[in-house]
Design an enzyme around this catalytic site. Structure first.
Site: not given
Ligand code: UN1
Length: 514
Positions: A267, A301
């Site tokens: 991811e 992210c």
């Molecule tokens: C990350 O920032 O690595 O939806 C993923 C969201 C979080 C993001 C996680 N689940 O903002």
């Protein structure tokens, strides 16, 4: 003097004063010099210590995890799920301590830290429920008379779980619990800047019944971890969250291995966009933009980086967002009134500063920069800002912080200037759309190769089991964390076919589950 420091840490640990993250194999305890973890909000407060794992620690963790995996897999999904539920209860009981560490070690604001502990607990309970549903009993399949066919799910071996600093508890635990409950043993590497909260999470999993040899904790430099882990014969899979370039590096290293083929679940990042047309409710859009771009100091992210605004409402929306930016409280993340805390460390802050300087020197317009005078401590703070690009294609880098880029578009160019630009960038994590015309968002959804699309709301904070999270293209391999298909990629499937005629009709005695 490392010896003195080690003694000091040992005595502080005994008195329970300062947390210490150390490899669970402890081979490197003597030779590794512990280093300090400082609070990014003030750079002076000592939060705890970490002793980095040596190469021997990492290799030993894989050896032991390799030996322990079969018994853990054989123990069955019902038992493993019960361990996860036990861990969830312990997370709840230790909530104050976990929140404190998230604020002090990662610079999280209080609402972010509280939400993260909750998310970690949700991951445990959700994957436990999924495992009970899909992993506990084999699936009986239809077949010809005289034959029994059953499909069962088994662990793949030892999973290397490599997690990022921006969700040092939730993503760390999400990866680890998914791998564990699917029947794998785990070697978990926390991010270098946030090992303390991860160490506590591992302790809670051990206390909840996960055997120490099944779950190993190895705080280590990424490069060194990769050198040992990716070549280790016991490796059964890699689960990684972090940058696209590191995921590509891991992919190449796995491809170069001899022997069994090892999968990667990755991811990664995104250049996430929001598209706003002139029918949208601009006050709501401004609020959602502020939330999506600046919550967690933009270090998600999922965060919004590229705001496409239809030209006839752009000035008004920019004014509303700038007005909202004036109201952001930036500063000490342990204060309940703080909206934006520090970025993770000084090097991150100066990288963002360099980026901002470089692009504005090249002619990118600074629409708004927040005032840092309100900040009272010497931390790694970076003022949130809003820039305007002439063309979305100017944005190529994955800057990770509170920088919003605005681009104006004309309705007739939605396909060529907006959707094509998103496609060409190659990322596909989150996308926001604000419009009151249903056919507009439907047109966008039909074209977008993006994992999580949010219509008329903010675009962060995916909820476990409700909004499964993960991207495609340069943003990751899938499957989605917190979704109903996630656990399957951590498992292998075994089909067992028994000829019941040859066994005198007693196939039930021989088949799985009897
Ligand atoms: C990350 O920032 O690595 O939806 C993923 C969201 C979080 C993001 C996680 N689940 O903002």
């Amino acid at each position: 003097n490392p010896q003195q420091l080690a003694e000091q840490i040992a005595s502080l640990q005994k008195s329970g004063e300062l947390p210490h993250a150390a490899p669970s194999t402890l081979v490197g305890k003597i030779e590794s010099t512990p280093h300090e973890v400082r609070n990014p909000a003030n750079l002076s407060e000592l939060v705890g210590y970490v002793s980095a794992a040596s190469k021997e620690d990492i290799a030993l963790a894989f050896d032991k995890a390799g030996q322990a995996r079969k018994a853990w897999d054989d123990a069955g999904a019902t038992h493993r799920a019960a361990c996860l539920v036990g861990a969830a209860d312990k997370l709840r009981a230790h909530r104050a301590e976990l929140v404190r560490l998230l604020v002090k070690e990662a610079g999280k604001t209080l609402p972010d830290a509280i939400a993260e502990v909750r998310e970690a607990e949700d991951f445990c309970r959700y994957y436990a429920a999924q495992a009970r549903e899909h992993f506990a009993e084999p699936t009986v399949l239809p077949g010809p008379t005289g034959e029994d066919n059953k499909l069962s799910l088994r662990g793949r071996g030892v999973f290397a779980c490599i997690s990022p600093w921006n969700f040092p508890l939730a993503i760390f635990l999400g990866q680890v619990t998914a791998a564990l409950v699917a029947g794998n043993s785990v070697v978990a590497k926390p991010a270098e800047s946030t090992p303390l909260v991860a160490a506590l999470a591992v302790r809670l999993l051990h206390e909840a019944g996960v055997p120490r040899d099944v779950l190993h904790f190895v705080p280590a430099a990424g490069k060194m971890f990769g050198e040992v882990a990716l070549k280790h014969p016991a490796l059964g899979g890699v689960c990684f969250t972090g940058s696209t370039s590191t995921a590509q590096f891991i992919n190449r290293a796995l491809a170069a291995r001899d022997g069994a083929i090892v999968p990667l679940i990755a991811e990664t990042g995104g250049i996430n966009a929001m598209i706003v047309d002139s029918s949208a409710l601009l006050e709501q859009v401004a609020d959602d933009v502020l939330t999506s771009a600046f919550t967690s100091a933009g270090q998600r992210c999922s965060a919004l980086r590229l705001l496409f605004v239809q030209d006839d409402v752009a000035d008004r929306l920019i004014e509303l967002i700038a007005g909202g930016m004036n109201e952001l409280h930036i500063g000490d993340p342990s204060l309940p009134s703080t909206d934006v805390g520090p970025v993770i460390n000084q090097s991150a802050a100066s990288k963002l500063e360099d980026y901002s300087k470089k692009v504005t020197q090249k002619g990118v317009k600074m629409l708004k920069q927040c005032d840092l005078n309100q900040v009272r401590t010497e931390g790694s703070y970076f003022a949130p800002r809003m820039l305007e690009l002439n063309n979305a294609r100017e944005l190529t880098s994955e800057e990770f912080g509170p920088i919003l880029h605005v681009v104006r578009f004309k309705r007739e160019n939605l396909q060529s200037d907006v959707l094509a630009a998103i496609r060409e960038a190659g990322y596909g994590l989150t996308l926001g759309v604000h419009t009151r015309i249903e056919s507009v968002w439907q047109e966008i959804v039909a074209e977008a190769a993006v994992g999580n699309i949010y219509i008329n709301r903010n675009m962060i904070g995916a909820v476990v089991g409700v909004q499964p999270f993960g991207g495609e293209g340069l943003s990751g391999t899938g499957p989605k964390a917190g979704g109903p298909h996630y656990l399957f990629r951590f498992a292998t499937e075994r089909t067992l076919t028994v000829n019941t005629v040859a066994t005198g009709g007693n196939a039930r005695l021989l088949s799985l589950g009897s």
